[in-house]
Scaffold this active site. Structure first.
Site, PDB file in Angstrom:
ATOM      1  N   HIS A   1     -10.877  -5.458   8.962  1.00  0.00           N
ATOM      2  CA  HIS A   1     -11.470  -5.313   7.624  1.00  0.00           C
ATOM      3  C   HIS A   1     -12.853  -4.665   7.720  1.00  0.00           C
ATOM      4  CE1 HIS A   1      -8.366  -8.261   6.666  1.00  0.00           C
ATOM      5  NE2 HIS A   1      -8.645  -8.173   5.386  1.00  0.00           N
TER       6      HIS A   1
ATOM      7  N   GLU B   1       0.816  -1.214   0.000  1.00  0.00           N
ATOM      8  CA  GLU B   1       0.000   0.000   0.000  1.00  0.00           C
ATOM      9  C   GLU B   1       0.850   1.265   0.000  1.00  0.00           C
ATOM     10  OE1 GLU B   1      -0.694  -2.617   1.940  1.00  0.00           O
ATOM     11  OE2 GLU B   1      -2.709  -3.236   1.327  1.00  0.00           O
TER      12      GLU B   1
END
Lengths: 333, 316
Positions: free
Chosen positions: A137, A68
């Site tokens: 998540h 990321e």
């Protein structure tokens, strides 16, 4: 008018913008998907939002390693040098991995160049509890992101707004985080042909009412509307305001609603402390104190990570019944 | 490189040294809002790398220690001095400052306050060049300390995986602020760690102008021709503190290092350039640098006005 899901509205907006401007690229983890599979059989992102793009726009649809920091930074640098990147960060929890590139690089570049360098960067990411994904998540960190100077943060609740806000982000000149709720991708709604852009900082009255103002975002708009229908049976008419953008916030619309109702409930899925709800209450306390007939209230998850077990997760999330109960006590005060 | 070109390069090196010397004096006089990190020792190597670049088609990002990189790219020294002093006519009217120099028109995409933070941004410049077919490359300068940052290691892998036209330039001065590179970094060598990621890599003595020119040209050219990334590790001395004014008590006994500027000067003498010419160059650039920084000092501080353009309307 057509009926589309949020997933398809986003996908359609990406298709039309990419066809019109070859400076637009999309990149992220699994957004093409597949190991050498071609011709539309690619995964198209874990939620399918980028499905079909690879077959049409090939080199402008880029799978990245699970890095990321590197790919968000790369997208930022690409935005500084002529492209209009749309980055998918699979879950907003993962923004924790690349916080430097978000907070220090993407958000600050325009300011540090004193406006000489445009930064047309769109970060699409997902959020939301309710599907058993657990603590890493499932967060909804829109309030936290909105505290970062330089970022626009939007959280749509309908297909039209999702496509419209995505278009404004891609066509704009600053970094925007678009928070897409995992639980809403399949939600259907009417959209105007051509999917017109939705401006930042302009809210939407999701339901009109005169007794209480409920301010909510994303999936909470639907829960608030559901609660409002329950309340209507008891003669309480709640107005549901969907600001659509977290920052800039549509203070005007919220204060105008408050002038009518005098009572405020903010429902948010982000943090209990110093989150979106606190920010809205601050706006109202400073700009609409004389309109308040009762102390503002907020309904947020508790100050804990998102739990996993079904009962715990259901208890953690604000629901329509919780909202209705909060409004009843507010309306009676 | 022809003697004329090399003389011009050495002149630029002396100018950078003199410019930073003038900045250091301005700092001592209280004219600089923040700390300045000087490039002393790295000038010659940085100029050798820039010699192979074609800005602004090529875009470069650098670390907190980027004055030399900016000047080597040809960024206007007056606009730079004004920015570092936080004055009118600075690159960003004083909003950015010494660690955030941005001049894309000259090929400087940006310097950076986060160790390693600049590295992924250069991958973006490389991706832009690739997608738009400009023939440009992305270049990033960082230190040995940054070699231990995820941003750098991830970007090396990303550049290999996506086949980006990107040149990584690690300036190893042996110290991450006060911590020895030999203590902080694992593996046998920096260049070895880079190679393990599948990237073409070479080590160079950054104090050796001839060798630096050759390696920069070879690897820079390779990136441009193949569209694949490459990595240079250069050993450069850090002749000053981490920042100007750093007492450097951590350094213990200083090893004697030959100044790369002197080494480059010797190369010119070997080629028959008269010593008087070198002396004249040093005097001339010192005067130029002094004059530029003095002019910057005379500029007003208008950074509050620059800020107000960003705060109109205010936050919610």
């Amino acid at each position: 008018m057509t009926v589309l899901t949020i997933r398809d509205a986003l996908n359609s907006a990406l298709h039309s913008l990419m066809a019109a401007d070859d400076k637009i690229i999309v990149l992220g983890e699994d957004i093409r998907g597949g190991s050498g599979i071609k011709d539309g059989q690619e995964l198209g992102g874990v939620f399918g939002v980028t499905r079909g793009l690879a077959a049409k726009f090939d080199a402008r649809v880029i799978d990245t390693p699970i890095s990321e920091t590197a790919f968000l930074g790369m997208a930022t640098g690409a935005a500084m040098t002529g492209l209009r990147p749309v980055v998918e960060v699979m879950f907003c929890d993962f923004l924790g991995v690349c916080m430097d590139q978000l907070m220090n690089q993407a958000a600050k570049a325009r300011f540090l160049s004193n406006g000489r360098v445009p930064l047309p960067l769109t970060i699409r990411t997902t959020m939301g509890a309710g599907d058993g994904s657990g603590a890493m998540h499932s967060q909804a960190i829109y309030g936290m992101l909105a505290t970062i100077p330089g970022l626009t943060v939007a959280a749509p609740s309908t297909p039209a707004d999702a496509a419209g806000l995505l278009k404004s982000a891609i066509l704009g000149d600053g970094p925007t985080v678009l928070m897409e709720h995992k639980g809403l991708y399949g939600l259907e709604g009417e959209v105007t042909d051509g999917l017109p852009p939705v401006p930042f900082g302009k809210g939407r009255v999701a339901r009109e009412g005169k007794d209480v103002t409920i301010v909510a975002l994303s999936s909470m708009v639907h829960k608030a509307t559901e609660a409002a229908e329950l309340l209507a049976r008891d003669g309480i008419e709640a107005e549901v305001i969907d600001p659509r953008t977290v920052k800039p916030i549509d203070s005007e619309m919220i204060l105008a609603s408050l002038a009518k109702t005098g009572r405020l409930l903010v429902v948010a899925e982000d943090t209990a402390f110093a989150g979106f709800a606190d920010a809205v209450i601050s706006v109202v306390a400073r700009g609409g104190f004389d309109r308040l007939k009762a102390a503002p209230r907020k309904l947020t998850p508790p100050d804990t990570p998102v739990p996993y077990g079904r009962k715990a997760e259901a208890a953690w999330l604000p629901g329509a019944d919780d909202i209705a109960a909060a409004v009843r006590s507010l309306a009676g005060s | 490189m022809l003697t004329e070109g090399m003389t011009s390069l050495v002149e630029k090196g002396h100018f950078i040294r003199a410019f930073e010397g003038a900045l250091a004096r301005a700092f001592d006089a209280g004219e600089v809002p923040g700390l300045v990190h000087l490039s002393n020792g790295a000038e010659i190597f940085e100029l050798a790398v820039m010699n192979t670049l074609r800005p602004p088609k090529d875009q470069v990002t650098g670390s907190h220690r980027s004055h030399g990189i900016a000047l080597a790219l040809g960024v206007d020294p007056f606009a730079m001095a004004c920015e570092i002093l936080g004055r009118e006519d600075g690159l960003s009217e004083g909003l950015g400052g010494t660690q955030h120099l941005i001049a894309p028109d000259s090929g400087l995409l940006g310097s950076n306050g986060i160790v390693g933070g600049q590295v992924p941004l250069a991958a973006g410049a490389a991706l832009s060049a690739k997608v738009q077919g400009t023939g440009g490359i992305g270049v990033t300068f960082f230190g040995d300390g940054a070699m231990n940052q995820g941003a750098v290691l991830e970007t090396i892998n990303l550049a290999v995986a996506l086949k980006l036209p990107m040149l990584f330039v690690c300036e190893n001065n042996g110290l991450g602020q006060s911590t020895a590179a030999s203590y902080a970094g694992g593996g046998a060598s920096i260049v070895g760690r880079a190679r393990a990621a599948g990237i073409a890599a070479a080590h160079v003595d950054g104090g050796d102008l001839d060798e630096s020119l050759a390696v920069a040209s070879k690897l820079g050219g390779w990136v441009r021709e193949t569209g694949s990334p490459a990595f240079i590790e250069a050993s450069v001395p850090r002749l000053a503190g981490h920042y100007h004014g750093d007492a450097e008590v951590y350094r213990g006994e200083k090893k004697k290092v030959v100044d790369p500027l002197d080494r480059a000067g010797d190369l010119l003498l070997d080629r028959g350039v008269p010593e008087a010419t070198l002396r004249e160059i040093k005097t001339r650039v010192a005067e130029q640098a002094e004059e530029i920084v003095e002019r910057a000092k005379a500029q007003p501080d208008v950074s509050d006005r620059a800020l107000s353009r960003w705060t109109e309307g205010g936050a919610a």
